[in-house]
Design an enzyme around this catalytic site. Structure first.
Site, PDB file in Angstrom:
ATOM      1  N   GLY A 260       0.843  -1.199   0.000  1.00  0.00           N
ATOM      2  CA  GLY A 260       0.000   0.000   0.000  1.00  0.00           C
ATOM      3  C   GLY A 260       0.875   1.244   0.000  1.00  0.00           C
ATOM      4  N   LEU A 261       0.232   2.351  -0.278  1.00  0.00           N
ATOM      5  CA  LEU A 261       0.951   3.630  -0.389  1.00  0.00           C
ATOM      6  C   LEU A 261       1.622   4.029   0.916  1.00  0.00           C
ATOM      7  CD1 LEU A 261      -1.851   5.655  -2.237  1.00  0.00           C
ATOM      8  CD2 LEU A 261       0.268   4.783  -3.254  1.00  0.00           C
ATOM      9  N   SER A 262       2.561   4.931   0.804  1.00  0.00           N
ATOM     10  CA  SER A 262       3.156   5.521   2.003  1.00  0.00           C
ATOM     11  C   SER A 262       2.055   6.232   2.790  1.00  0.00           C
ATOM     12  CB  SER A 262       4.244   6.522   1.608  1.00  0.00           C
ATOM     13  OG  SER A 262       4.774   7.133   2.758  1.00  0.00           O
ATOM     14  N   GLY A 263       1.956   5.926   4.070  1.00  0.00           N
ATOM     15  CA  GLY A 263       0.921   6.537   4.895  1.00  0.00           C
ATOM     16  C   GLY A 263      -0.394   5.789   4.893  1.00  0.00           C
ATOM     17  N   ALA A 264      -0.450   4.670   4.182  1.00  0.00           N
ATOM     18  CA  ALA A 264      -1.703   3.901   4.133  1.00  0.00           C
ATOM     19  C   ALA A 264      -1.993   3.220   5.474  1.00  0.00           C
ATOM     20  CB  ALA A 264      -1.643   2.860   3.020  1.00  0.00           C
ATOM     21  N   GLY A 265      -0.935   2.849   6.198  1.00  0.00           N
ATOM     22  CA  GLY A 265      -1.146   2.254   7.522  1.00  0.00           C
ATOM     23  C   GLY A 265      -0.406   0.951   7.778  1.00  0.00           C
ATOM     24  N   LYS A 266       0.543   0.605   6.941  1.00  0.00           N
ATOM     25  CA  LYS A 266       1.232  -0.692   7.057  1.00  0.00           C
ATOM     26  C   LYS A 266       1.950  -0.835   8.403  1.00  0.00           C
ATOM     27  CE  LYS A 266       3.613   0.234   3.328  1.00  0.00           C
ATOM     28  NZ  LYS A 266       3.054   1.589   3.060  1.00  0.00           N
ATOM     29  N   THR A 267       2.742   0.157   8.748  1.00  0.00           N
ATOM     30  CA  THR A 267       3.515   0.076   9.995  1.00  0.00           C
ATOM     31  C   THR A 267       2.587   0.108  11.210  1.00  0.00           C
ATOM     32  OG1 THR A 267       5.456   1.075   8.969  1.00  0.00           O
ATOM     33  CG2 THR A 267       5.313   1.234  11.369  1.00  0.00           C
TER      34      THR A 267
ATOM     35  N   SER B 290       6.011  -1.979  -1.661  1.00  0.00           N
ATOM     36  CA  SER B 290       6.021  -3.017  -2.719  1.00  0.00           C
ATOM     37  C   SER B 290       5.050  -2.692  -3.855  1.00  0.00           C
ATOM     38  CB  SER B 290       5.783  -4.424  -2.155  1.00  0.00           C
ATOM     39  OG  SER B 290       4.736  -4.501  -1.240  1.00  0.00           O
TER      40      SER B 290
HETATM   41  N1  LIG Z   1      -7.315   1.845   9.734  1.00  0.00           N
HETATM   42  C1  LIG Z   1      -6.083   2.387   9.818  1.00  0.00           C
HETATM   43  N2  LIG Z   1      -5.016   1.571   9.771  1.00  0.00           N
HETATM   44  C2  LIG Z   1      -3.778   2.091   9.831  1.00  0.00           C
HETATM   45  N3  LIG Z   1      -3.472   3.395   9.963  1.00  0.00           N
HETATM   46  C3  LIG Z   1      -4.510   4.259  10.027  1.00  0.00           C
HETATM   47  C4  LIG Z   1      -5.833   3.795   9.952  1.00  0.00           C
HETATM   48  N4  LIG Z   1      -6.637   4.864  10.036  1.00  0.00           N
HETATM   49  C5  LIG Z   1      -5.830   5.929  10.162  1.00  0.00           C
HETATM   50  N5  LIG Z   1      -4.542   5.585  10.173  1.00  0.00           N
HETATM   51  C6  LIG Z   1      -3.388   6.509  10.303  1.00  0.00           C
HETATM   52  O1  LIG Z   1      -2.652   6.476   9.082  1.00  0.00           O
HETATM   53  C7  LIG Z   1      -1.260   6.660   9.325  1.00  0.00           C
HETATM   54  C8  LIG Z   1      -0.507   5.491   8.702  1.00  0.00           C
HETATM   55  O2  LIG Z   1       0.889   5.682   8.822  1.00  0.00           O
HETATM   56  P1  LIG Z   1       1.939   4.480   8.697  1.00  0.00           P
HETATM   57  O3  LIG Z   1       3.263   5.022   9.104  1.00  0.00           O
HETATM   58  O4  LIG Z   1       1.435   3.288   9.415  1.00  0.00           O
HETATM   59  O5  LIG Z   1       1.915   4.210   7.133  1.00  0.00           O
HETATM   60  P2  LIG Z   1       2.835   3.217   6.273  1.00  0.00           P
HETATM   61  O6  LIG Z   1       1.905   2.503   5.363  1.00  0.00           O
HETATM   62  O7  LIG Z   1       3.702   2.414   7.149  1.00  0.00           O
HETATM   63  O8  LIG Z   1       3.694   4.230   5.388  1.00  0.00           O
HETATM   64  P3  LIG Z   1       5.218   4.105   4.848  1.00  0.00           P
HETATM   65  O9  LIG Z   1       5.152   3.285   3.586  1.00  0.00           O
HETATM   66  O10 LIG Z   1       5.619   5.536   4.543  1.00  0.00           O
HETATM   67  O11 LIG Z   1       6.059   3.505   5.907  1.00  0.00           O
HETATM   68  C9  LIG Z   1      -1.090   6.752  10.835  1.00  0.00           C
HETATM   69  O12 LIG Z   1      -1.028   8.102  11.209  1.00  0.00           O
HETATM   70  C10 LIG Z   1      -2.374   6.090  11.359  1.00  0.00           C
HETATM   71  O13 LIG Z   1      -2.740   6.562  12.628  1.00  0.00           O
HETATM   72 MG   LIG Z   2       5.774   2.250   7.385  1.00  0.00          MG
END
Ligand SMILES: Nc1ncnc2c1ncn2[C@@H]1O[C@H](COP(=O)(O)OP(=O)(O)OP(=O)(O)O)[C@@H](O)[C@H]1O
Ligand SMILES: [Mg+2]
Length: 180
Positions: free
Chosen positions: A13-20, A87
């Site tokens: 998923g995109l950066s900021g989508a919520g993976k971490t 990915s």
């Molecule tokens: N259902 C959800 N699941 C996960 N995160 C959520 C959800 N709803 C809102 N969020 C918010 O979205 C943000 C996701 O950030 P996160 O760092 O997890 O993204 P990421 O996919 O790991 O990005 P990156 O690829 O840049 O590492 C957080 O601020 C989180 O609180």
């Molecule tokens: Mg992350």
């Protein structure tokens, strides 16, 4: 001890989508159940295993192939793994799926570019828009959505806890995790 069967939860998923965010909640829950779990987070991997790699298609593919290689080593030895990297390319994800045939669970952590940009957790979208960062997924670099993922979590409609629970439910339902 539960978690003796290895599997790979392959987040994309995109950066900021919520993976971490979701991976951390899953680790907490699995530890609560005395299950083993290892996380290969994109940001962490790029600091060590893939240090020095950039964001060209070639480097991204190399990064993801390394993550898949390690996920395979662990999961085939009974250690459940979460990979949490963007990915973006379908072909490389499918390569990982082939490698881990039968224990590969693709999870589309779904949120629109607009929503991720609104969150802009790391301030990267602003830098991508201004041109300070080039080759940024979803802005100036491709993201290929999964065609038939085992799970899609809609993070614009769910809380992180709900998304994590959806994944736990799937694992229980498919016998990867014993019921609590
Ligand atoms: N259902 C959800 N699941 C996960 N995160 C959520 C959800 N709803 C809102 N969020 C918010 O979205 C943000 C996701 O950030 P996160 O760092 O997890 O993204 P990421 O996919 O790991 O990005 P990156 O690829 O840049 O590492 C957080 O601020 C989180 O609180
Ligand atoms: Mg992350």
């Amino acid at each position: 001890m539960t978690g003796e069967k290895g599997f790979t939860l392959w987040f994309t998923g995109l950066s900021g989508a919520g993976k971490t965010t979701i991976s951390k909640l899953l680790v907490e829950e699995l530890h609560r159940r005395n299950a083993r779990i290892e996380v290969l987070d994109g940001d962490v991997i790029r600091e060590n295993l893939s240090k020095g790699l950039g964001f060209s298609k070639e480097d991204r593919d190399t990064n993801i192939r390394r993550i898949a290689f390690v996920a395979n080593l662990l999961s085939r030895n009974g250690v459940p793994v979460i990979t949490a990297a963007i990915s973006p390319y379908r072909e490389i994800r499918d390569e990982a799926r082939q490698m881990m045939d039968g224990r590969f669970i693709e999870i589309y952590v779904k949120a629109s570019v607009e929503a991720c940009e609104e969150r802009d957790v790391k301030g990267l979208y602003a830098k991508a828009r201004s041109g300070e960062i080039k080759e940024f997924t979803g802005v100036s670099d491709p993201y290929e959505e999964p065609v038939d993922p085992e799970i899609t979590v809609e993070t614009e409609a769910q809380t992180p806890e709900e998304s994590a629970q959806q994944i736990i439910d799937y694992l229980e339902k498919h016998g990867w995790l014993s019921h609590n």
